[in-house]
Write an enzyme that holds these catalytic residues in place. Structure first.
Site, PDB file in Angstrom:
ATOM      1  NE  ARG A   3       3.162  11.323 -19.674  1.00  0.00           N
ATOM      2  CZ  ARG A   3       2.034  11.801 -20.182  1.00  0.00           C
ATOM      3  NH1 ARG A   3       1.066  10.904 -20.466  1.00  0.00           N
ATOM      4  NH2 ARG A   3       2.016  12.900 -20.667  1.00  0.00           N
ATOM      5  CE1 TYR A  28       3.573  -4.332   0.597  1.00  0.00           C
ATOM      6  CE2 TYR A  28       1.694  -3.588  -0.931  1.00  0.00           C
ATOM      7  CZ  TYR A  28       3.258  -3.463  -0.263  1.00  0.00           C
ATOM      8  OH  TYR A  28       3.641  -2.075  -0.276  1.00  0.00           O
ATOM      9  CG  ASP A  61       0.637  -9.744  -5.343  1.00  0.00           C
ATOM     10  OD1 ASP A  61       1.819 -10.176  -5.804  1.00  0.00           O
ATOM     11  OD2 ASP A  61       0.706  -8.651  -4.772  1.00  0.00           O
ATOM     12  CE  LYS A  76       8.649  -5.880  -2.012  1.00  0.00           C
ATOM     13  NZ  LYS A  76       7.232  -6.124  -1.975  1.00  0.00           N
TER      14      LYS A  76
HETATM   15  C1  PLP Z   1       5.918  -5.335  -2.011  1.00  0.00           C
HETATM   16  C2  PLP Z   1       4.746  -6.101  -2.624  1.00  0.00           C
HETATM   17  C3  PLP Z   1       3.914  -5.040  -3.376  1.00  0.00           C
HETATM   18  C4  PLP Z   1       4.055  -3.878  -3.423  1.00  0.00           C
HETATM   19  O1  PLP Z   1       5.056  -3.648  -4.454  1.00  0.00           O
HETATM   20  P1  PLP Z   1       5.844  -2.038  -4.468  1.00  0.00           P
HETATM   21  O2  PLP Z   1       6.898  -2.709  -5.416  1.00  0.00           O
HETATM   22  O3  PLP Z   1       6.531  -2.007  -3.159  1.00  0.00           O
HETATM   23  O4  PLP Z   1       5.118  -1.171  -4.895  1.00  0.00           O
HETATM   24  C5  PLP Z   1       2.705  -6.124  -3.555  1.00  0.00           C
HETATM   25  N1  PLP Z   1       2.411  -7.246  -3.378  1.00  0.00           N
HETATM   26  C6  PLP Z   1       3.131  -7.884  -2.526  1.00  0.00           C
HETATM   27  C7  PLP Z   1       2.865  -9.381  -2.439  1.00  0.00           C
HETATM   28  C8  PLP Z   1       4.364  -7.459  -2.183  1.00  0.00           C
HETATM   29  O5  PLP Z   1       5.213  -8.031  -1.313  1.00  0.00           O
END
Ligand code: PLP
Length: 380
Positions: A55, A106, A177, A202
């Site tokens: 961990r 998001y 982000d 993504k």
């Molecule tokens: C999908 C997404 C998230 C969340 O990510 P996960 O990997 O699904 O937890 C956060 N910010 C944006 C802009 C996203 O498209």
């Protein structure tokens, strides 16, 4: 191995991002060393040693972290999901923190922010992030400027250089982000942001087969606090997932190039389509965010949102009718996906109920267009 998270591989700094995508996070070049870092399947390590327990660290994590460090220019921690990375960051804000953020973002992040407000943990100031004057007016007294740009799914673009400079001059932390843009399109730490967060799920992973997230920061103290949060709260990635993500990352350059090319053409055709009221894509010269996006971004990403002229039910019919484009949530994979965002109850009320988000993949452009065109025509 030379891939510890806080010692950037010096030789990489002279390489373009396209080359870093391919070459960062590789094992040291010693005789018969593997070209790739393997999948480290160990929950424990012999004493005495710097890692000790699974961990606390893992060579497969370090390889992906090193690659992300080379791309975002900041030591990186990988988390079990994008939302786990975002939660880790929010969890270290002081109680009563004031967060200035976009009213659209998001949906999972928006839920976290509303929860923080409801529990009294934070005060949240929601702004139209593309309205620079409005953001600047909301900033004084903020603890954190939380930026998502382009926003999911409204595709608004924030004037990041201006907003980051303004926040930093007032000692306000800035976190970005960067999921939609990827480091190939913008590098927020190099613009002065303190923290960059990704849903690696993504574009970075790129194949819709992994859930992962990351945080990058040049602030050593902040890095250590976040590393401690990951260790203690346990939102650690799996070794196979990080290996898949790193394998996916190797083709980010060519995937983004192709997906963005497809997206611009599809956005252009959608804007002339009888089933479409309004297209949101910063790459379109007619888009309200085009000029600001062009001023500092090296591309426009490959997500398009558009309002279906026939309303929410027609939008649902279109999404259900496509053959090549999959009717599914998420984005950033090689395969095109679309959905009406309000099929999720968590989607923001500021997003129109007839808005379809289309993640453009790397399929043949004409095959994609013929599928989208007939699904839309049939839905009217
Ligand atoms: C999908 C997404 C998230 C969340 O990510 P996960 O990997 O699904 O937890 C956060 N910010 C944006 C802009 C996203 O498209």
């Amino acid at each position: 191995m030379s891939i510890t998270p806080d010692s950037p591989e010096d030789s990489l700094e002279t390489l373009s991002l396209q080359s870093r995508v391919v070459s960062a996070g590789r094992p040291e070049r010693t005789s018969d060393a593997g070209v790739n870092v393997g999948i480290e399947l160990n929950s424990t390590f012999l004493a005495p040693g710097p890692t000790g327990y699974g961990r606390y660290g893992n060579k497969s994590w370090s390889a992906l972290e090193s690659a992300m460090e080379a791309l975002e220019s900041g030591p990186t921690l990988v988390f079990s999901s994008g939302i786990a990375a975002i939660s880790a960051l929010f969890s270290i804000l002081p109680r009563g923190a004031v967060i200035t953020t976009s009213q659209n973002g998001y949906s999972g992040t928006m839920v976290l922010l509303r929860q923080a407000e409801a529990s009294g943990a934070a005060e949240v100031r929601y702004v139209d992030v593309s309205n620079t004057e409005q953001v600047l007016a909301a900033l004084p007294g903020s603890t954190l400027l939380w930026l998502e740009s382009p926003t999911n799914p409204a595709l608004e673009v924030a004037d990041m250089p201006t907003l980051i400079a303004a926040a930093k001059s007032q000692n306000i932390g800035v976190a970005v982000d960067n999921t939609f843009a990827t480091p190939l399109v913008q590098q927020p730490l190099l613009m002065g942001a303190d923290v960059v967060v990704h849903s690696l799920t993504k574009y970075i992973s790129g194949h819709s087969d992994v859930i992962l997230g990351s945080i990058s920061t040049q602030d050593q103290a902040l890095y250590q606090r976040l590393a401690d949060v990951r260790k203690i709260n346990g939102a650690i990635p799996g070794p196979f997932e990080v290996w898949l993500a790193l394998r996916g990352l190797r083709t980010l350059g060519v995937r983004m190039e192709r997906a963005q090319k497809n997206a611009l053409e599809i956005a252009t055709r959608l804007s002339l389509h009888p089933a479409v009221d309004r297209v949101r894509y910063p790459g379109l010269p007619t888009d309200p965010h085009h000029e600001i996006a062009k001023s500092f971004m090296k591309g426009f990403g490959a997500v398009i949102s558009f309002d279906h002229a026939g309303g929410a039910e027609a939008a649902d019919r279109a999404c259900a009718a496509s053959q090549l484009v999959a009717h599914a949530t998420s984005l950033g994979g090689v395969e095109s996906l679309w959905e009406r965002r309000h099929r999720w109850s968590t989607e923001s009320p500021t997003i129109p109920t007839n808005l379809i988000r289309l993640s453009v993949g790397i399929e043949d452009l004409e095959d994609l267009w013929s599928d989208i065109n007939s699904a839309l025509l049939g839905s009217l």
